[in-house]
Design a protein around this motif. Structure first.
Motif, PDB file in Angstrom:
ATOM      1  N   ASP A  41     -57.457  51.137 -36.901  1.00 25.16           N
ATOM      2  CA  ASP A  41     -58.068  52.123 -36.014  1.00 25.16           C
ATOM      3  C   ASP A  41     -57.586  53.525 -36.373  1.00 25.16           C
ATOM      4  OD1 ASP A  41     -59.499  50.276 -34.608  1.00 25.16           O
ATOM      5  OD2 ASP A  41     -58.110  50.183 -32.911  1.00 25.16           O
ATOM      6  N   THR A  42     -58.481  54.481 -36.212  1.00 23.74           N
ATOM      7  CA  THR A  42     -58.117  55.883 -36.375  1.00 23.74           C
ATOM      8  C   THR A  42     -58.026  56.513 -34.997  1.00 23.74           C
ATOM      9  OG1 THR A  42     -59.204  56.059 -38.531  1.00 23.74           O
ATOM     10  CG2 THR A  42     -58.830  58.115 -37.348  1.00 23.74           C
ATOM     11  N   VAL A  43     -56.952  57.247 -34.738  1.00 20.42           N
ATOM     12  CA  VAL A  43     -56.789  57.926 -33.454  1.00 20.42           C
ATOM     13  C   VAL A  43     -56.471  59.398 -33.686  1.00 20.42           C
ATOM     14  CG1 VAL A  43     -56.016  55.825 -32.298  1.00 20.42           C
ATOM     15  CG2 VAL A  43     -54.327  57.405 -33.217  1.00 20.42           C
ATOM     16  N   VAL A  44     -56.964  60.224 -32.784  1.00 22.76           N
ATOM     17  CA  VAL A  44     -56.600  61.635 -32.750  1.00 22.76           C
ATOM     18  C   VAL A  44     -55.525  61.796 -31.688  1.00 22.76           C
ATOM     19  CG1 VAL A  44     -57.372  63.971 -32.190  1.00 22.76           C
ATOM     20  CG2 VAL A  44     -58.845  62.465 -33.544  1.00 22.76           C
ATOM     21  N   VAL A  45     -54.379  62.311 -32.068  1.00 24.77           N
ATOM     22  CA  VAL A  45     -53.293  62.562 -31.118  1.00 24.77           C
ATOM     23  C   VAL A  45     -53.232  64.056 -30.836  1.00 24.77           C
ATOM     24  CG1 VAL A  45     -50.800  62.473 -30.722  1.00 24.77           C
ATOM     25  CG2 VAL A  45     -51.944  60.572 -31.882  1.00 24.77           C
ATOM     26  N   THR A  67     -65.983  63.429 -35.553  1.00 23.14           N
ATOM     27  CA  THR A  67     -66.130  63.920 -36.931  1.00 23.14           C
ATOM     28  C   THR A  67     -65.237  63.159 -37.916  1.00 23.14           C
ATOM     29  OG1 THR A  67     -64.426  65.649 -36.824  1.00 23.14           O
ATOM     30  CG2 THR A  67     -66.631  66.233 -36.037  1.00 23.14           C
ATOM     31  N   VAL A  68     -64.109  62.618 -37.447  1.00 27.42           N
ATOM     32  CA  VAL A  68     -63.206  61.888 -38.363  1.00 27.42           C
ATOM     33  C   VAL A  68     -63.290  60.378 -38.152  1.00 27.42           C
ATOM     34  CG1 VAL A  68     -61.606  63.832 -38.587  1.00 27.42           C
ATOM     35  CG2 VAL A  68     -61.196  62.107 -36.803  1.00 27.42           C
ATOM     36  N   ASN A  69     -64.321  59.963 -37.410  1.00 28.35           N
ATOM     37  CA  ASN A  69     -64.561  58.537 -37.163  1.00 28.35           C
ATOM     38  C   ASN A  69     -63.375  57.865 -36.466  1.00 28.35           C
ATOM     39  OD1 ASN A  69     -67.174  58.457 -38.457  1.00 28.35           O
ATOM     40  ND2 ASN A  69     -66.092  58.582 -40.417  1.00 28.35           N
ATOM     41  N   ALA A  70     -62.789  58.576 -35.515  1.00 24.88           N
ATOM     42  CA  ALA A  70     -61.686  58.016 -34.729  1.00 24.88           C
ATOM     43  C   ALA A  70     -62.225  57.272 -33.514  1.00 24.88           C
ATOM     44  CB  ALA A  70     -60.735  59.115 -34.288  1.00 24.88           C
ATOM     45  N   GLN A  71     -61.539  56.229 -33.138  1.00 22.25           N
ATOM     46  CA  GLN A  71     -61.974  55.419 -32.001  1.00 22.25           C
ATOM     47  C   GLN A  71     -61.384  55.886 -30.671  1.00 22.25           C
ATOM     48  OE1 GLN A  71     -60.860  53.734 -35.081  1.00 22.25           O
ATOM     49  NE2 GLN A  71     -63.042  54.062 -35.492  1.00 22.25           N
TER      50      GLN A  71
END
Length: 221
Positions: free
Chosen positions: A3-7, A113-117
């Protein structure tokens, strides 16, 4: 699939721990910081340094143009920073109007935009007394909205929602984190003041673990 996450990474103690927790759990992490005209803008220098050293993708978004709709707080306006504990009524002066709704909305757009979930932010139990946008009901509703605001659902998560500052510190100590790489004080001076609510809570957390805070303080440490 990882998974990709934005923190949302302020450079402070809580988001620093959150950033490393996300990596420790195997997530692909993108760090996102905001310059909203905060007095303690030096926290962004701490955030940049950590992300550069750790090789974490990091963006700093300048939203100072929005200051007119986020004014009236001791953190952004010419109002004296109150001293004392967060549970004291005078600490309401540190509330920035609608800050987390604005930041989470922007972070959700970036997540798409960065395909984060998911978007993670560091709201915790100690914030509940005075910050409406750090309470469970706010997170639940933002999560629901952000899941339907785009074609790609984005979750909003606050993994520390039930923890206090001491428990967050415990998580970071397990990960072997160096809190000398963070900045927590609401005053952006050379040393942390040791008296603002943010400093008081941080110092209490270190004292509860019987260890010395690695930051330099003007007084109170």
């Amino acid at each position: 699939m990882t998974d990709t996450v934005v923190v949302i990474y302020s450079g402070g103690m809580d988001s620093f721990t959150l950033l490393h927790l996300a990596r420790a759990q195997g997530h692909n992490v993108h760090a996102l910081s905001f310059n909203y005209g905060q007095r303690h803008v030096r926290e962004l220098d701490a955030a940049r340094a950590v992300c550069e050293a750790e090789g974490i993708p990091h963006k700093v978004i300048d939203i100072r143009a929005m200051s007119e709709v986020m004014s009236g707080s001791a953190l952004t306006s010419d109002i004296e920073i109150p001293e004392g504990h967060y549970e004291e009524d005078n600490m309401k002066a540190t509330v920035v109007p609608n800050r987390n709704m604005i930041l989470l909305s922007l972070a959700t757009g970036y997540a798409v935009t960065v395909n984060a979930q998911a978007v993670w932010y560091g709201a915790h139990g100690g914030d509940h007394a005075i910050y409406p946008d750090c309470r469970p009901e706010f997170v639940e509703k933002m999560d629901a909205v952000c899941r339907v605001a785009n074609y790609e659902p984005v979750a909003v998560k606050a993994p520390f929602m039930t923890l206090d500052k001491g428990e967050i510190l415990a998580e970071g100590l397990k990960l072997g984190l160096d809190y000398g790489q963070t900045w927590t004080c609401y005053n952006g001076r050379e040393k942390a003041c040791g008296q603002c609510g943010s400093c008081v809570e941080r110092l209490e957390a270190f004292a509860a673990h019987g260890i010395k805070d690695p930051l330099a303080y003007e007084r109170g440490a």
